[in-house]
Design an enzyme around this catalytic site. Sequence first.
Site, mmCIF file in Angstrom:
data_model
loop_
_atom_site.group_PDB
_atom_site.id
_atom_site.type_symbol
_atom_site.label_atom_id
_atom_site.label_comp_id
_atom_site.label_asym_id
_atom_site.label_seq_id
_atom_site.Cartn_x
_atom_site.Cartn_y
_atom_site.Cartn_z
ATOM 1 N N TRP A 168 3.029 8.124 -2.166
ATOM 2 C CA TRP A 168 4.599 8.186 -2.495
ATOM 3 C C TRP A 168 4.591 9.153 -3.735
ATOM 4 O O TRP A 168 5.588 9.957 -3.605
ATOM 5 C CB TRP A 168 5.099 6.727 -2.906
ATOM 6 C CG TRP A 168 6.613 6.471 -3.291
ATOM 7 C CD1 TRP A 168 7.595 6.439 -2.128
ATOM 8 C CD2 TRP A 168 7.022 6.958 -4.664
ATOM 9 N NE1 TRP A 168 8.719 6.478 -3.103
ATOM 10 C CE2 TRP A 168 8.541 6.656 -4.709
ATOM 11 C CE3 TRP A 168 6.420 7.144 -5.711
ATOM 12 C CZ2 TRP A 168 9.273 6.958 -5.621
ATOM 13 C CZ3 TRP A 168 7.488 7.223 -6.776
ATOM 14 C CH2 TRP A 168 8.675 7.030 -6.665
ATOM 15 N N ASP A 175 0.864 -1.115 -0.006
ATOM 16 C CA ASP A 175 0.038 0.132 0.043
ATOM 17 C C ASP A 175 0.856 1.223 -0.030
ATOM 18 O O ASP A 175 1.937 1.285 0.283
ATOM 19 C CB ASP A 175 -0.802 0.064 1.322
ATOM 20 C CG ASP A 175 -2.211 0.910 1.180
ATOM 21 O OD1 ASP A 175 -2.174 1.448 0.025
ATOM 22 O OD2 ASP A 175 -2.693 1.107 2.294
ATOM 23 N N GLY A 194 0.264 5.746 -4.335
ATOM 24 C CA GLY A 194 -0.276 7.091 -4.551
ATOM 25 C C GLY A 194 0.134 8.209 -3.734
ATOM 26 O O GLY A 194 0.627 9.244 -4.266
ATOM 27 N N ASN A 208 -10.819 -3.178 -5.903
ATOM 28 C CA ASN A 208 -10.081 -2.156 -6.638
ATOM 29 C C ASN A 208 -10.831 -1.788 -8.039
ATOM 30 O O ASN A 208 -10.558 -0.903 -8.746
ATOM 31 C CB ASN A 208 -8.766 -2.568 -7.211
ATOM 32 C CG ASN A 208 -7.587 -2.458 -5.810
ATOM 33 O OD1 ASN A 208 -6.929 -3.414 -5.844
ATOM 34 N ND2 ASN A 208 -8.001 -1.612 -4.940
ATOM 35 N N ARG A 265 -0.139 9.367 -9.855
ATOM 36 C CA ARG A 265 -0.188 8.331 -9.168
ATOM 37 C C ARG A 265 0.431 7.201 -10.224
ATOM 38 O O ARG A 265 0.836 6.073 -9.667
ATOM 39 C CB ARG A 265 -1.911 8.020 -9.079
ATOM 40 C CG ARG A 265 -2.370 8.831 -8.146
ATOM 41 C CD ARG A 265 -3.938 8.549 -7.693
ATOM 42 N NE ARG A 265 -4.298 7.259 -7.418
ATOM 43 C CZ ARG A 265 -4.055 6.682 -6.200
ATOM 44 N NH1 ARG A 265 -3.691 7.613 -5.145
ATOM 45 N NH2 ARG A 265 -4.140 5.370 -5.841
#
Length: 235
Positions: A19, A14, A17, A62, A27
Amino acid sequence: MANNKIQHIAIIMDGNGRWAEKRGLTRTEGHYAGSSNVKKIVKASIKYKVKYLSLYAFSTENWKRPKTEINILMKLLSRFIKKETEEFHRNNIRLLVSGDITVMPTGIRNEINRVIELTRNNTKFILNVCLNYGSRDEILNAVRSILKDFKKGKIKEERIDEKLFQKYLYNGELLPDPDLLIRTSGELRISNFLLWQIAYSEFYFTQTLWPDFNEQELGKAIEVYKKRNRRFGGL
Ligand code: FPP
């Protein structure tokens, strides 16, 4: 002092995004960095003598993301499979996929099946990529299959125990339960990942975002795990 053996690690990757956002990137670039990190963590796992690695790459939930992001994730997965397969095969790594891939785009599905078949007899390390995976979905599918086999007279009610149930889960005959479950990026949730299999797993949560989670961080998680007192319900 405990010195637990480790054979199977499961990771909820996880934070791609966040980061990217921290660096003023898109993204997409975050997912790119996240997917490059997968190879590094496979290598590191082998170095630490781990035998099985399960990665949560795409969940049944997702699909709620914007279509453009879904397309990017699919592209990255397909790129990863195409790019890394030969090297994995040379290194005696077996690829497994857990999840319902019948709904994945045909091109990716064919590619995945080809690689699963190609690496079928490899024994050094097993990489289990969880794709369109949801644990509740997996458990419900297992129940349906058990019911079918029951109706056909293949199994008796008294024989339905934990061991039999496990066989009906994705790759249930090939994967032991995870010893350690890691989630990166500071979220403290399981998000429908391996609910049956993590009954006695140790959990490790880190603030580190997935693209930054490196060999050293994995080593730290394993060290912490080794010192845990695992009792499996006993004393
Ligand atoms: C979480 O980041 C990550 C994902 C939803 C997908 C994980 C996918 C990869 C690492 C790339 C492809 C995988 C393989 C096996 C090659 P997020 O988008 O939820 O991050 P955020 O919470 O910071 O927004």
